[in-house]
Enzyme design. Structure first.
Site, PDB file in Angstrom:
ATOM      1  N   LYS A 178     129.340  33.424  63.391  1.00  0.00           N
ATOM      2  CA  LYS A 178     128.890  32.279  64.065  1.00  0.00           C
ATOM      3  C   LYS A 178     129.063  32.522  65.514  1.00  0.00           C
ATOM      4  CE  LYS A 178     131.200  28.804  61.004  1.00  0.00           C
ATOM      5  NZ  LYS A 178     131.999  27.755  60.962  1.00  0.00           N
ATOM      6  N   GLY A 179     130.030  33.481  66.121  1.00  0.00           N
ATOM      7  CA  GLY A 179     130.296  33.691  67.417  1.00  0.00           C
ATOM      8  C   GLY A 179     129.345  34.066  68.433  1.00  0.00           C
ATOM      9  N   GLU A 220     125.050  40.283  69.061  1.00  0.00           N
ATOM     10  CA  GLU A 220     126.376  40.177  68.693  1.00  0.00           C
ATOM     11  C   GLU A 220     127.338  39.772  69.827  1.00  0.00           C
ATOM     12  OE1 GLU A 220     128.260  39.674  66.526  1.00  0.00           O
ATOM     13  OE2 GLU A 220     129.067  41.420  65.526  1.00  0.00           O
ATOM     14  N   ASP A 221     128.195  39.011  69.459  1.00  0.00           N
ATOM     15  CA  ASP A 221     129.139  38.450  70.375  1.00  0.00           C
ATOM     16  C   ASP A 221     130.077  39.588  70.995  1.00  0.00           C
ATOM     17  OD1 ASP A 221     130.418  38.574  67.872  1.00  0.00           O
ATOM     18  OD2 ASP A 221     131.594  36.626  68.182  1.00  0.00           O
ATOM     19  N   ASP A 255     134.283  45.232  68.479  1.00  0.00           N
ATOM     20  CA  ASP A 255     135.613  45.446  68.418  1.00  0.00           C
ATOM     21  C   ASP A 255     135.881  46.998  67.725  1.00  0.00           C
ATOM     22  OD1 ASP A 255     138.390  44.868  69.011  1.00  0.00           O
ATOM     23  OD2 ASP A 255     138.304  43.394  66.967  1.00  0.00           O
ATOM     24  N   LYS A 286     134.734  46.109  73.329  1.00  0.00           N
ATOM     25  CA  LYS A 286     136.278  46.424  73.524  1.00  0.00           C
ATOM     26  C   LYS A 286     136.554  48.024  72.741  1.00  0.00           C
ATOM     27  CE  LYS A 286     138.340  42.115  71.764  1.00  0.00           C
ATOM     28  NZ  LYS A 286     139.261  41.871  70.952  1.00  0.00           N
ATOM     29  N   PHE A 315     142.615  39.181  73.004  1.00  0.00           N
ATOM     30  CA  PHE A 315     141.895  38.409  71.949  1.00  0.00           C
ATOM     31  C   PHE A 315     141.078  37.334  72.819  1.00  0.00           C
ATOM     32  CE2 PHE A 315     140.682  35.290  68.866  1.00  0.00           C
ATOM     33  CZ  PHE A 315     140.369  36.104  67.816  1.00  0.00           C
ATOM     34  N   ASP A 342     135.961  32.244  68.746  1.00  0.00           N
ATOM     35  CA  ASP A 342     136.846  31.113  68.196  1.00  0.00           C
ATOM     36  C   ASP A 342     138.082  31.928  67.747  1.00  0.00           C
ATOM     37  OD1 ASP A 342     135.986  32.683  65.608  1.00  0.00           O
ATOM     38  OD2 ASP A 342     136.900  31.044  64.683  1.00  0.00           O
ATOM     39  N   ARG A 376     135.659  27.223  70.463  1.00  0.00           N
ATOM     40  CA  ARG A 376     134.111  27.768  70.586  1.00  0.00           C
ATOM     41  C   ARG A 376     133.393  27.047  71.683  1.00  0.00           C
ATOM     42  NH1 ARG A 376     132.838  31.204  66.169  1.00  0.00           N
ATOM     43  NH2 ARG A 376     133.567  30.440  64.328  1.00  0.00           N
TER      44      ARG A 376
HETATM   45  P1  5GP Z   1     134.794  44.299  64.434  1.00  0.00           P
HETATM   46  O1  5GP Z   1     134.249  44.685  63.122  1.00  0.00           O
HETATM   47  O2  5GP Z   1     133.997  45.151  65.531  1.00  0.00           O
HETATM   48  O3  5GP Z   1     136.147  44.968  64.478  1.00  0.00           O
HETATM   49  O4  5GP Z   1     134.753  42.758  64.723  1.00  0.00           O
HETATM   50  C1  5GP Z   1     133.655  42.255  65.267  1.00  0.00           C
HETATM   51  C2  5GP Z   1     133.732  40.678  65.021  1.00  0.00           C
HETATM   52  O5  5GP Z   1     135.085  40.377  65.055  1.00  0.00           O
HETATM   53  C3  5GP Z   1     133.130  39.920  66.332  1.00  0.00           C
HETATM   54  O6  5GP Z   1     131.603  39.848  66.114  1.00  0.00           O
HETATM   55  C4  5GP Z   1     133.970  38.819  66.388  1.00  0.00           C
HETATM   56  O7  5GP Z   1     133.191  37.801  65.693  1.00  0.00           O
HETATM   57  C5  5GP Z   1     135.175  39.221  66.008  1.00  0.00           C
HETATM   58  N1  5GP Z   1     135.884  39.486  66.993  1.00  0.00           N
HETATM   59  C6  5GP Z   1     136.267  40.562  67.708  1.00  0.00           C
HETATM   60  N2  5GP Z   1     137.161  40.509  68.785  1.00  0.00           N
HETATM   61  C7  5GP Z   1     137.323  39.170  69.022  1.00  0.00           C
HETATM   62  C8  5GP Z   1     138.194  38.478  70.121  1.00  0.00           C
HETATM   63  O8  5GP Z   1     138.672  39.108  70.932  1.00  0.00           O
HETATM   64  N3  5GP Z   1     137.904  37.113  69.890  1.00  0.00           N
HETATM   65  C9  5GP Z   1     137.339  36.429  68.694  1.00  0.00           C
HETATM   66  N4  5GP Z   1     137.372  35.229  68.895  1.00  0.00           N
HETATM   67  N5  5GP Z   1     136.518  37.057  67.907  1.00  0.00           N
HETATM   68  C10 5GP Z   1     136.337  38.649  68.038  1.00  0.00           C
HETATM   69 MG    MG Z   2     130.942  38.123  65.388  1.00  0.00          MG
END
Ligand code: 5GP
Ligand code: MG
Length: 167
Positions: free
Chosen positions: A33-34, A89-90, A93, A121, A142, A149, A155
């Site tokens: 959703k992000g 993508e938002d 990470d 990140k 975070f 969210d 959000r």
């Molecule tokens: P990854 O698989 O790269 O670790 O995580 C990616 C997803 O985790 C992102 O698309 C996002 O939805 C969520 N995410 C990662 N970091 C954050 C953050 O700082 N805040 C929020 N709200 N979501 C995050």
């Molecule tokens: Mg996401």
């Protein structure tokens, strides 16, 4: 990031995307959703033919810690074979979520596949991911707001804010 900083950055990203996709009728894939606020703001700055699809993946369970497991909540409904695909993508990470999605999409044989991410990140990365269009690079905090969210809260905030740890 304030709403003014976000606006300026989305303007910049839209200019880059426009330059590269103007005559290609691309498919933008919004990762729910992000990314819904970011994707909506981005497409409103694009003035050429394109299509929009949504997929939903979840790697985060409750709270701010990743479960490490990816659950597919919603897949594509239309074929992307032979299309120019841009994933919006938002946050990238650990990279696990987006690497999983890009692998899946690659198997659908798009003509091209690129990634546009609002936030990176890099300090948390576990899987290498090439980000073709990037907004902000941030340290390991975070973030909430602008579609992001924590347990489905925040959000709606217009700015991107650091969620302070609970005492
Ligand atoms: P990854 O698989 O790269 O670790 O995580 C990616 C997803 O985790 C992102 O698309 C996002 O939805 C969520 N995410 C990662 N970091 C954050 C953050 O700082 N805040 C929020 N709200 N979501 C995050
Ligand atoms: Mg996401």
């Amino acid at each position: 990031m304030t709403r003014a900083e976000i606006e300026a950055k989305v303007d910049k990203l839209a200019t880059q995307v426009r330059r590269d996709y103007l005559d290609r009728n691309p498919v933008l894939i919004c990762v729910l959703k992000g990314s819904f606020v970011f994707t909506a703001d981005l497409v409103r700055r694009l003035d050429f033919p394109l299509e929009i699809e949504f997929v939903q993946l979840s790697s985060y369970g409750k709270g701010t810690e990743s479960s490490g497991k990816i659950k597919v909540e919603k897949y594509l409904r239309y074929p992307i074979e032979g299309r120019d695909v841009l994933v919006t993508e938002d946050i990238v990470d650990t990279g696990i979520t987006i690497a999983f999605l890009l692998d899946y999409l690659r198997r659908e044989k798009p003509a091209s596949l690129k990634l546009c991410a609002l936030v990176d990140k890099p300090s948390r990365r576990q899987v290498q991911v090439a980000i073709d269009y990037l907004g902000f690079t941030v340290p390991d905090k975070f973030l909430v707001g602008y579609g992001l969210d924590c347990d489905e809260n925040f959000r709606y905030l217009p700015d991107i804010c650091v969620l302070e740890e609970q005492p």
